[in-house]
Design a protein around this motif. Structure first.
Motif, PDB file in Angstrom:
ATOM      1  N   ARG A 211       0.831  -1.207   0.000  1.00 61.53           N
ATOM      2  CA  ARG A 211       0.000   0.000   0.000  1.00 61.53           C
ATOM      3  C   ARG A 211       0.862   1.252   0.000  1.00 61.53           C
ATOM      4  NH1 ARG A 211      -2.101   4.282   1.067  1.00 61.53           N
ATOM      5  NH2 ARG A 211      -0.090   4.759   2.012  1.00 61.53           N
ATOM      6  N   ASP A 212       1.918   1.237   0.818  1.00 54.95           N
ATOM      7  CA  ASP A 212       2.785   2.409   0.887  1.00 54.95           C
ATOM      8  C   ASP A 212       3.558   2.629  -0.401  1.00 54.95           C
ATOM      9  OD1 ASP A 212       1.898   2.790   3.440  1.00 54.95           O
ATOM     10  OD2 ASP A 212       3.657   1.906   4.408  1.00 54.95           O
ATOM     11  N   LEU A 213       3.827   1.552  -1.134  1.00 58.98           N
ATOM     12  CA  LEU A 213       4.549   1.670  -2.404  1.00 58.98           C
ATOM     13  C   LEU A 213       3.612   1.856  -3.583  1.00 58.98           C
ATOM     14  CD1 LEU A 213       7.271  -1.125  -1.962  1.00 58.98           C
ATOM     15  CD2 LEU A 213       7.419   1.311  -1.396  1.00 58.98           C
ATOM     16  N   GLN A 214       2.314   2.036  -3.317  1.00 56.08           N
ATOM     17  CA  GLN A 214       1.316   2.239  -4.367  1.00 56.08           C
ATOM     18  C   GLN A 214       1.250   1.044  -5.330  1.00 56.08           C
ATOM     19  OE1 GLN A 214      -0.587   5.554  -4.670  1.00 56.08           O
ATOM     20  NE2 GLN A 214       0.010   5.114  -2.574  1.00 56.08           N
ATOM     21  N   LEU A 215       1.362  -0.156  -4.782  1.00 57.42           N
ATOM     22  CA  LEU A 215       1.342  -1.365  -5.594  1.00 57.42           C
ATOM     23  C   LEU A 215       0.127  -2.238  -5.306  1.00 57.42           C
ATOM     24  CD1 LEU A 215       5.123  -2.328  -5.353  1.00 57.42           C
ATOM     25  CD2 LEU A 215       3.916  -1.501  -7.377  1.00 57.42           C
ATOM     26  N   ASP A 294      -6.596   5.589   1.462  1.00 56.53           N
ATOM     27  CA  ASP A 294      -7.243   5.118   0.245  1.00 56.53           C
ATOM     28  C   ASP A 294      -6.585   5.656  -1.019  1.00 56.53           C
ATOM     29  OD1 ASP A 294      -7.970   7.685   0.722  1.00 56.53           O
ATOM     30  OD2 ASP A 294     -10.078   7.440   0.228  1.00 56.53           O
ATOM     31  N   GLU A 295      -5.378   6.179  -0.906  1.00 57.25           N
ATOM     32  CA  GLU A 295      -4.672   6.643  -2.091  1.00 57.25           C
ATOM     33  C   GLU A 295      -4.029   5.457  -2.788  1.00 57.25           C
ATOM     34  OE1 GLU A 295      -6.010  10.279  -2.309  1.00 57.25           O
ATOM     35  OE2 GLU A 295      -4.639   9.320  -3.688  1.00 57.25           O
ATOM     36  N   ILE A 296      -4.785   4.824  -3.669  1.00 58.81           N
ATOM     37  CA  ILE A 296      -4.315   3.613  -4.327  1.00 58.81           C
ATOM     38  C   ILE A 296      -4.057   3.848  -5.807  1.00 58.81           C
ATOM     39  CG2 ILE A 296      -5.371   1.980  -2.736  1.00 58.81           C
ATOM     40  CD1 ILE A 296      -7.819   1.963  -4.408  1.00 58.81           C
ATOM     41  N   ALA A 297      -4.234   5.071  -6.274  1.00 61.80           N
ATOM     42  CA  ALA A 297      -3.971   5.370  -7.687  1.00 61.80           C
ATOM     43  C   ALA A 297      -2.474   5.418  -7.924  1.00 61.80           C
ATOM     44  CB  ALA A 297      -4.604   6.697  -8.076  1.00 61.80           C
ATOM     45  N   SER A 298      -2.080   5.150  -9.151  1.00 60.60           N
ATOM     46  CA  SER A 298      -0.666   5.146  -9.484  1.00 60.60           C
ATOM     47  C   SER A 298      -0.123   6.565  -9.490  1.00 60.60           C
ATOM     48  CB  SER A 298      -0.461   4.510 -10.856  1.00 60.60           C
ATOM     49  OG  SER A 298      -1.263   5.172 -11.809  1.00 60.60           O
ATOM     50  N   SER A 299       1.197   6.674  -9.288  1.00 60.86           N
ATOM     51  CA  SER A 299       1.797   8.002  -9.165  1.00 60.86           C
ATOM     52  C   SER A 299       1.765   8.760 -10.479  1.00 60.86           C
ATOM     53  CB  SER A 299       3.235   7.858  -8.685  1.00 60.86           C
ATOM     54  OG  SER A 299       3.973   7.076  -9.612  1.00 60.86           O
TER      55      SER A 299
END
Length: 871
Positions: A211-215, A294-299
């Motif tokens: 989650r922290d790495l947006q994966l 809930d920030e799960i969108a890609s960078s």
């Protein structure tokens, strides 16, 4: 077999020790001995076959033979796995290019495989086989050792001394690490009972790192229940949570929010520097910057590609799992990679000579490809859904692992860098995510909710949110609102909603609402800055909607609900910005009013809602007054009238003590706005209700001394003070004289109507009656003390209300009410003419005529009134 064949087949044995072949004579001697004495197994006849007698013996001892055989087989397998699991682990490490735990880097040489697909695939199959074997043999010790090593080989545990970008690159660029993660998660789904507490900690630790790495894909591990906040309120709350000075930052952010920019490129790098919490020390891993769970969108804000088969992509994981389509997970992994390379090519190769254009696949960033790959190969949602089939110990391990991670995260907020690197640090966003997962697991195990609450959840929520005295071991930082605290509070509310709607353990759960607000609540609440008032009020509304469930709860549960009602009612009442003076839909006071209105009008809750709800309604009226929202105050007064009407049951049952206990707070709640409200409409409404309440037959069912106290301490003082204040109007004041006239009439009615209504009972208590009557005369002396002559008849008909006309009309009205009261007292022989020599004047008569004689307005009428008394 002939001797020459035997020699030819066996002469090369020992080549690895010596370059020479075995001697021919030596091999011929072995052949001769075997031929003379054949090798036979037990139970064979002379010719090497089973005889009839031997078969009979075997059949007679089938059960013991089979048991011994199976036991021997299991022993052999256990011996084999004990001997083989460490070499197999080394083989997995070599295939994946990772070092097992407990092995020194210098003692383990690994060739750089540069992310080979073949090594990743073989590693997956080998790991699955050895873990499956240990599980089937019940060797939990070996299984857990293997499982923990597999978790570490994912590369998601440890290495927290690297930045987010470095950790992301290491995982995205390594097929082997992804392979280990796939094995670990799917193994946890299938064998959650035996991976143990530490195993579950590593599983959740990997999930939070993803989650922290947006994966972590947005298709996985979502919050089931709708958010307690509206969309606009969530944006505002997130802005305050991020402690940004510019309110438009979140509104201008594409996709879902700010966190999609933290790991991005270009201008987003500048924004990420603004997201560091004030006063916090920047760490190497940078997790303290991640606040929104809930920030799960890609960078880089790309969309994940949809599957070529949309119907297939919409299926749940268990219907599209690799085991349903491929012989092994490794094969599925390999096929997934081939599909990624072929994505976007309509003309797939047939002969193998065609050229594949890989540019379509490159449209998706490496992070996006890995996220999509994991979503297709890993059953993330199964970590939650499959907990239904865990035993009680396995379920406890699952939940306690989450709780331990949350607790350790809270303790390590101010820890030094070394402590953070050595443990399993998670971001504030992942801490909130952990609270969400906790609720999701509970939601899937509602049939075991009593077990979960008594043994796990109750202690967790109380230890996290309950206020502690000064000098306790808990640091003050634990009482500051964080993303984890927000989801912890939301979790309690959602659990209370489930419990009340299904009447499952509601009496044990609902009292926990007391720790969500002062004085038991430990969180620091601010009326202007960051708070959870809208969370609490929305949760309250959802609880109170379940009127069927509320009809079966006990007094302790009602105390929890009423306490939250009181808090929410006092935290709102602020008009919205639409310039119409209305309240926002999610205003806490408005939500409290909706809850109160529904409960008090619900047929299922008739005579069930405790009368202690008056305190909450009183807070509602005060909130309307504080927020300059008269509609809210008037609505609260109407609820008080409804409570008063409900007390008719107590009147019928003649429960005077209970009636007095419930009626007095209601009277006080109405009297306060009648006396102190700054809005004329609210005061008028309150004065009307107060008069009607005292006139009702409730007053005849309480002790007479209590009724006298109500009149002496509430009705008469309020009427007198309001009349005094209204008569102090400056001549140049810009006020509505018509409204003032109405309020003066209501005050005079409050003064005389209850007195006349209860007069028959009041006169039986001479001293109390005298005190009431003297107080009333004192107020009328102040109102009618002007010696001016009455206004001419023509002055009343000009149609314009002036200050002089207002006072004169008020005096006329007061004089009329006073005359009526005097006439009634005369008729009851309470008042007599003190000028009559034959009658003995009483204390009441003397005081009355003396007071009336001092009133200039009534002095011309005193002889007429005394004459009536003499007749």
């Amino acid at each position: 077999m002939k001797v020459i064949d035997f020699v030819r087949n066996n002469k090369n044995y020992g080549k690895e020790i010596s370059d020479k072949d075995l001697p021919v004579e030596y091999l011929e001697g072995i052949y001769k001995k075997i031929k003379e004495e054949q090798i036979r197994t037990l139970g064979e006849g002379a010719d090497g076959s089973m005889t009839l007698e031997r078969w009979k013996d075997v059949m007679k001892n089938t059960s013991s033979f089979q048991t011994r055989y199976l036991q021997d087989t299991k022993d052999v397998k256990e011996l084999l796995i004990e001997s083989a699991w460490q070499p197999v682990l080394s083989a997995m490490s070599g295939l994946w290019g990772m070092i097992p735990t407990g092995v020194d880097n210098g003692d383990f040489d690994i060739q750089d495989q540069n992310g080979t697909l073949q090594g990743a695939r073989f590693g997956i199959d080998l790991a699955n086989e050895i873990l499956s074997g240990a599980s089937s043999l019940g060797r939990q010790d070996i299984f857990q050792d293997l499982f923990i090593n597999v978790c570490y080989m994912s590369g998601l545990l440890g290495n927290y001394n690297m930045s987010t970008e470095e950790r992301t690159y290491c995982f995205v660029d390594s097929l082997e690490r992804q392979s280990a993660l796939i094995v670990a998660i799917n193994t946890a789904v299938e064998n959650g009972d035996i991976i143990g507490l530490d195993g579950w900690k590593y599983i959740w630790g990997m999930i939070f790192e993803l989650r922290d790495l947006q994966l972590l894909s947005g298709k996985n591990l979502k919050e089931s229940d709708p958010d307690l906040l509206t969309g606009e309120a969530r944006i505002e709350f997130s802005r305050r949570l991020m402690q940004l000075d510019e309110p438009d930052v979140i509104h201008d952010t594409p996709r879902k929010g700010i966190m999609s920019l933290v790991f991005g490129t270009g201008s987003s790098e500048n924004l990420s520097n603004q997201l560091t919490r004030r006063g916090s020390q920047q760490s190497l891993h940078g997790k303290e910057d991640l606040l929104l769970w809930d920030e799960i969108a890609s960078s880089d804000e790309e969309d994940e590609p949809s599957s070529n088969n949309e119907e297939y992509a919409s299926l749940p994981y268990y219907q599209r799992s690799p085991s349903r389509q491929f012989s092994s997970v490794g094969t599925a992994f390999e096929n997934q990679l081939f599909n990624e390379m072929a994505y976007g090519n309509d003309d797939l190769p047939v002969t193998g000579l065609e050229r594949i254009d890989s540019r379509q696949a490159e449209l998706l960033s490496p992070r996006g490809r890995v996220r999509n790959r994991l979503a297709n190969l890993v059953d993330f949602n199964g970590l939650i859904s499959e907990t239904r089939y865990l035993c009680d110990d396995g379920l406890s391990d699952t939940l306690n692992a989450l709780i331990d991670i949350i607790r350790d995260s809270s303790k390590n907020n101010n820890a030094n860098e070394e402590a953070a690197i050595s443990g399993l640090p998670i971001s504030p966003a992942s801490e909130a995510f952990a609270e969400i997962l906790l609720c999701e697991v509970v939601r899937k195990n509602r049939d075991r909710f009593a077990f979960i609450w008594e043994n796990i959840l109750s202690a967790h929520y109380n230890s996290r949110l309950t206020c502690r005295p000064e000098g306790s071991e808990v640091e003050s930082d634990s009482m500051i609102l964080t993303p984890g605290i927000e989801k912890c509070v939301s979790g309690i509310l959602k659990i209370c909603i489930w419990a009340s709607s299904r009447n499952v353990f509601a009496n044990e759960v609902l009292p926990t609402l007391e720790i969500l607000h002062p004085p038991l609540g430990a969180c620091v609440w601010s009326p202007l800055e960051l708070n959870l008032d809208k969370h609490l009020s929305e949760g309250l509304w959802r609880i109170c909607r379940n009127v069927d469930g509320l009809s079966q709860i006990d007094d302790k549960a009602w105390e929890g609900i009423l306490g939250l009602l009181d808090w929410c009612a006092s935290r709102g009442g602020i008009p919205s910005r639409d310039n119409f003076g209305s309240l926002d839909e999610d205003d806490p006071s408005l939500q409290a009013f909706r809850s109160l209105h529904l409960m008090l009008h619900a047929e299922e809750l008739k005579d069930i809602v405790p009368y202690g709800v008056v305190k909450s309604i009183r807070s509602l009226v005060e909130a309307g007054e504080r927020g300059h929202c008269p509609k809210l105050s008037i609505a609260g007064l109407d609820l008080l009238q409804l409570i008063h009407t409900r007390m008719e049951t107590l009147v019928i049952q003649k429960e005077s003590e209970l009636l007095l206990h419930c009626w007095n707070p209601t009277i006080d709640a109405v009297a306060e706005p009648a006396e102190k409200s700054r809005n004329g409409n609210v005061r008028q409404h309150a004065l009307t209700l107060l008069t009607d309440m005292v006139l009702d037959r409730h007053g005849t069912c309480i002790p007479l001394l209590s009724l006298c106290e109500i009149m002496n301490s509430i009705c008469i003082p309020i009427a007198g003070e309001r009349i005094t204040d209204l008569l102090r109007i400056p001549r140049n004041a810009d006020v509505d004289l018509e409204e003032i006239m109405i309020e003066l009439e209501l005050c005079i009615s409050l003064l005389f109507k209850p007195f006349l209504h209860h007069l028959k009972n009041l006169v039986s208590l001479e001293q109390e009656f005298l005190g009431i009557w003297i107080s009333m005369l004192g107020i009328m002396t102040h109102l009618l003390g002007d010696d001016e002559a009455p206004m001419e008849e023509d002055d009343y008909d000009d149609g314009i209300m002036t200050r002089e006309k207002l006072f004169r009309l008020t005096q006329d009205l007061g004089s009329e009410h006073l005359r009526n009261a005097v006439m009634v007292l005369i008729a009851m022989n309470v008042l007599v003419n003190d000028d009559d020599d034959e009658a003995e004047p009483s204390q009441i008569s003397s005081a009355t005529w003396a007071a009336i004689g001092s009133i200039g307005y009534c002095r011309p009428l005193i002889d007429e009134w005394k004459g009536t008394a003499q007749c």
